[in-house]
Design a protein around this motif. Structure first.
Motif, PDB file in Angstrom:
ATOM      1  N   VAL A   1       0.834  -1.206   0.000  1.00  0.00           N
ATOM      2  CA  VAL A   1       0.000   0.000   0.000  1.00  0.00           C
ATOM      3  C   VAL A   1       0.865   1.251   0.000  1.00  0.00           C
ATOM      4  N   GLY A   2       1.934   1.252   0.780  1.00  0.00           N
ATOM      5  CA  GLY A   2       2.803   2.421   0.817  1.00  0.00           C
ATOM      6  C   GLY A   2       3.565   2.643  -0.468  1.00  0.00           C
ATOM      7  N   ARG A   3       3.997   1.571  -1.115  1.00  0.00           N
ATOM      8  CA  ARG A   3       4.763   1.703  -2.359  1.00  0.00           C
ATOM      9  C   ARG A   3       3.891   2.156  -3.533  1.00  0.00           C
ATOM     10  N   LEU A   4       2.602   1.816  -3.525  1.00  0.00           N
ATOM     11  CA  LEU A   4       1.717   2.184  -4.631  1.00  0.00           C
ATOM     12  C   LEU A   4       1.050   3.535  -4.431  1.00  0.00           C
ATOM     13  N   GLU A   5       1.315   4.158  -3.300  1.00  0.00           N
ATOM     14  CA  GLU A   5       0.698   5.464  -3.035  1.00  0.00           C
ATOM     15  C   GLU A   5       1.270   6.517  -3.979  1.00  0.00           C
ATOM     16  N   GLY A   6       0.395   7.340  -4.543  1.00  0.00           N
ATOM     17  CA  GLY A   6       0.806   8.402  -5.457  1.00  0.00           C
ATOM     18  C   GLY A   6       0.696   8.041  -6.912  1.00  0.00           C
ATOM     19  N   LEU A   7       0.381   6.791  -7.250  1.00  0.00           N
ATOM     20  CA  LEU A   7       0.251   6.383  -8.647  1.00  0.00           C
ATOM     21  C   LEU A   7      -1.176   6.645  -9.134  1.00  0.00           C
ATOM     22  N   ALA A   8      -1.306   6.832 -10.439  1.00  0.00           N
ATOM     23  CA  ALA A   8      -2.629   6.976 -11.038  1.00  0.00           C
ATOM     24  C   ALA A   8      -3.436   5.701 -10.816  1.00  0.00           C
ATOM     25  N   PRO A   9      -4.765   5.801 -10.683  1.00  0.00           N
ATOM     26  CA  PRO A   9      -5.567   4.602 -10.369  1.00  0.00           C
ATOM     27  C   PRO A   9      -5.350   3.457 -11.341  1.00  0.00           C
TER      28      PRO A   9
ATOM     29  N   ILE B   1      -2.720   2.856 -13.401  1.00  0.00           N
ATOM     30  CA  ILE B   1      -1.353   2.337 -13.275  1.00  0.00           C
ATOM     31  C   ILE B   1      -1.185   1.613 -11.952  1.00  0.00           C
ATOM     32  N   ARG B   2      -1.853   2.121 -10.920  1.00  0.00           N
ATOM     33  CA  ARG B   2      -1.743   1.488  -9.598  1.00  0.00           C
ATOM     34  C   ARG B   2      -2.300   0.073  -9.626  1.00  0.00           C
ATOM     35  N   SER B   3      -3.495  -0.116 -10.209  1.00  0.00           N
ATOM     36  CA  SER B   3      -4.097  -1.452 -10.235  1.00  0.00           C
ATOM     37  C   SER B   3      -3.249  -2.420 -11.048  1.00  0.00           C
ATOM     38  N   GLU B   4      -2.693  -1.969 -12.179  1.00  0.00           N
ATOM     39  CA  GLU B   4      -1.876  -2.850 -13.018  1.00  0.00           C
ATOM     40  C   GLU B   4      -0.557  -3.203 -12.333  1.00  0.00           C
ATOM     41  N   ALA B   5       0.062  -2.225 -11.647  1.00  0.00           N
ATOM     42  CA  ALA B   5       1.306  -2.505 -10.943  1.00  0.00           C
ATOM     43  C   ALA B   5       1.063  -3.442  -9.755  1.00  0.00           C
ATOM     44  N   GLU B   6      -0.117  -3.305  -9.119  1.00  0.00           N
ATOM     45  CA  GLU B   6      -0.417  -4.191  -7.992  1.00  0.00           C
ATOM     46  C   GLU B   6      -0.611  -5.628  -8.465  1.00  0.00           C
TER      47      GLU B   6
ATOM     48  N   PRO C   1       9.959   4.840  -9.487  1.00  0.00           N
ATOM     49  CA  PRO C   1      10.243   6.204  -9.973  1.00  0.00           C
ATOM     50  C   PRO C   1       9.646   6.481 -11.352  1.00  0.00           C
ATOM     51  N   ALA C   2       9.747   5.512 -12.269  1.00  0.00           N
ATOM     52  CA  ALA C   2       9.189   5.731 -13.605  1.00  0.00           C
ATOM     53  C   ALA C   2       7.659   5.803 -13.560  1.00  0.00           C
ATOM     54  N   LEU C   3       7.030   4.946 -12.750  1.00  0.00           N
ATOM     55  CA  LEU C   3       5.567   4.976 -12.666  1.00  0.00           C
ATOM     56  C   LEU C   3       5.060   6.269 -12.040  1.00  0.00           C
ATOM     57  N   LEU C   4       5.779   6.803 -11.058  1.00  0.00           N
ATOM     58  CA  LEU C   4       5.384   8.098 -10.490  1.00  0.00           C
ATOM     59  C   LEU C   4       5.478   9.212 -11.520  1.00  0.00           C
ATOM     60  N   GLU C   5       6.515   9.169 -12.348  1.00  0.00           N
ATOM     61  CA  GLU C   5       6.667  10.208 -13.380  1.00  0.00           C
ATOM     62  C   GLU C   5       5.564  10.107 -14.420  1.00  0.00           C
ATOM     63  N   TRP C   6       5.234   8.881 -14.850  1.00  0.00           N
ATOM     64  CA  TRP C   6       4.210   8.719 -15.880  1.00  0.00           C
ATOM     65  C   TRP C   6       2.806   8.936 -15.314  1.00  0.00           C
ATOM     66  N   SER C   7       2.621   8.797 -14.014  1.00  0.00           N
ATOM     67  CA  SER C   7       1.297   9.023 -13.433  1.00  0.00           C
ATOM     68  C   SER C   7       0.881  10.484 -13.515  1.00  0.00           C
ATOM     69  N   ASN C   8       1.825  11.377 -13.715  1.00  0.00           N
ATOM     70  CA  ASN C   8       1.470  12.799 -13.871  1.00  0.00           C
ATOM     71  C   ASN C   8       0.848  13.092 -15.226  1.00  0.00           C
TER      72      ASN C   8
END
Length: 537
Positions: free
Chosen positions: A245-253, A255-260, A290-297
């Protein structure tokens, strides 16, 4: 009490209070000094001296009256009235200092299990699961119990469930080497949680953890007994879930579901993939974050990420970080392509590149000496020798069993390979085994290295505890292991076959050690070769 200068030795003399003869500091003997602090001075009704009095008599008269009331063996006569004998005192028997102290009887020597000579507490009688008999089915769902409201003093000690639990706890204690204090605490905790327990009740981890911890009771040992009884349910949240939960915080919904989903497939495996170790899963998600946080913007799903986005992000990192992040991203997008979440893999045809290893450098003598000085315990010294002499990994050191040590034949089996024991390692092994035998005599743990946490279990010590003494030193256990293998290549020649045979190295790893040794041998004296030391494997 009189004050004497430093170094002054008072000669043997007589106490002016009780006339006793002996060695004592000050003007009065210790007994008369304490007697005078609690009583006022006046004329004694017996000896007519001005002394501190208790019921009109001084301490000397009290000692004489007590002496007259004693029998031949020195004990007071049954029903003797010492105070009534004070008026009959007509003479004084002189004595030495300390003869009239009230000495407590010397206690018998204690030993494990109680006083010497006393019978040991018998083990609990064999007990089995109580017969439920006939019972009314519950009309409503079970209401959670509040164990924090229970007082250990109100525990139901006659409960048949508690008798069964104590019997199972005794068997576990014998098998795992629990000490006396742990056994007592476990029985106390079982009495708390099993009070009012009936057939069909389930004890959950979240219900008992806080109440038992507040009473300073061993939760893990109590849970082991409850699990053996089959009435325990572990409903605690795994640490992996909190971390995810902490690692996926800040990602777009999206991208978050796919990364999870990708992270869970790495941990649990899938139809065409094997499960990875939890450490590998943590590392993989940390690399792509880091890459997922950048692309979530900019994006909501992974299918919007293009090849140019991947290349642009790779230009922001270099060296080992670029290689590790690109490998993790390729794993993520390959899984997403296989699941039909993306139309095209943006990481395809992006070369990872060959990892350029630096030349391994030997440790300096000062670095090794500082690590040796930091090893202050028998366990730390043994771990240091296993890494520096036998090139053992931290995980292999933690997994060593007592059966792997053959002191008579001077053999040690590390990771399935039998190695001869040198004099230093043999001495450190004997010292550690002697320390372990005295420190944890009742342990049932068969691992070579144990600590306070694992002595009462059968699990191995953690890698963190094994490497803790060398943490922060230049010569860590990993660098000592690398230095030992490099030293072998420098002394016996850069032969990969020899290194692979001695240490069980992979062929590529053995070739890397041989290449580093060859370059060090060809370099002119005093000419350093660049590059930091890293793990060769």
């Amino acid at each position: 009490m009189a004050r004497f200068p430093k170094g002054y030795v008072k000669p043997t003399s007589s106490c002016p209070g009780c006339l006793a003869w002996g060695d004592f500091r000050g003007r009065l003997c210790p007994a008369c000094y304490m007697f005078g602090r609690g009583h006022d001075a006046a004329e004694c009704a017996g000896c007519r001296r001005v002394q501190p009095l208790k019921w009109d008599y001084c301490r000397l008269c009290w000692c004489q009256a007590r002496l007259g009331a004693k029998t031949v063996d020195g004990q007071l006569t049954e029903g003797a009235d010492v105070r009534g004998r004070l008026a009959a005192v007509r003479h004084q028997q002189l004595f030495f200092v300390g003869m009239h102290y009230r000495r407590r009887p010397t206690p018998q020597a204690r030993w494990k299990g109680g006083r010497r000579g006393a019978p040991r507490k018998p083990p609990p009688a064999p007990a089995w699961r109580p017969d439920p008999g006939w019972r009314q089915p519950p009309l409503f769902e079970q209401i959670p119990r509040h164990f924090d409201r229970l007082d250990p003093a109100d525990a139901d000690l006659a409960s048949p469930w508690l008798a069964w639990a104590k019997y199972l706890a005794h068997r576990l204690a014998e098998a795992r080497g629990w000490g006396r204090n742990i056994r007592f605490a476990v029985n106390r905790g079982l009495a708390v949680v099993l009070t009012g327990h009936v057939e069909g009740d389930v004890i959950r981890h979240t219900e008992i953890f806080s109440p038992l911890r507040s009473l300073d009771l061993p939760v893990g040992h109590i849970v082991a007994v409850l699990a053996e009884m089959g009435i325990f349910e572990d409903d605690s949240e795994p640490s992996f879930e909190r971390w995810l939960v902490g690692r996926l915080e800040g990602l777009a919904p999206g991208i978050r579901s796919e990364a999870e989903r990708w992270t869970r497939v790495l941990r649990d495996g899938g139809p065409r993939s094997l499960p990875r170790r939890e450490g590998t899963v943590w590392l993989s998600l940390n690399q792509v974050r880091p890459a997922l946080l950048e692309w979530s913007n900019r994006y909501d799903h992974l299918r919007e990420v293009t090849r140019d986005d991947v290349l642009a992000h790779m230009r922001t990192v270099d060296g080992r970080h670029r290689r590790d992040q690109l490998v993790a991203l390729r794993s993520l997008f390959t899984w997403a392509k296989r699941q039909g979440l993306i139309f095209r893999n943006p990481t395809s045809r992006i070369k990872v590149g060959q990892n350029e290893y630096a030349v391994l450098q030997p440790l300096l003598p000062e670095q090794v000496e500082r690590s040796v000085a930091a090893a202050t315990t028998p366990a730390a010294r043994l771990v240091l020798a296993l890494a520096a002499v036998h090139a053992a990994r931290v995980a292999h050191i933690a997994a060593l069993m007592l059966d792997d040590v053959d002191l008579g034949n001077r053999r040690l089996t590390i990771a399935g390979r039998v190695r001869p024991l040198d004099d230093l390692t043999l001495k450190l092994l004997a010292d550690w085994l002697d320390y372990q035998r005295h420190r944890w005599p009742s342990t049932a743990n068969l691992h070579l290295l144990i600590n306070n946490q694992t002595a009462n279990t059968t699990i191995r010590a953690s890698n963190h505890w094994i490497s803790a003494p060398m943490r922060g030193q230049d010569a860590t256990l990993e660098r000592l292991r690398v230095d030992r293998q490099l030293e072998e290549a420098l002394i016996h020649g850069p032969d990969p076959l020899h290194l692979a045979e001695v240490f069980g190295l992979d062929e590529k790893t053995a070739m890397r050690y041989a290449d580093s040794a060859r370059q060090l041998l060809l370099a002119s004296p005093g000419e350093p070769l660049g590059g930091a030391v890293r793990g060769a494997e």
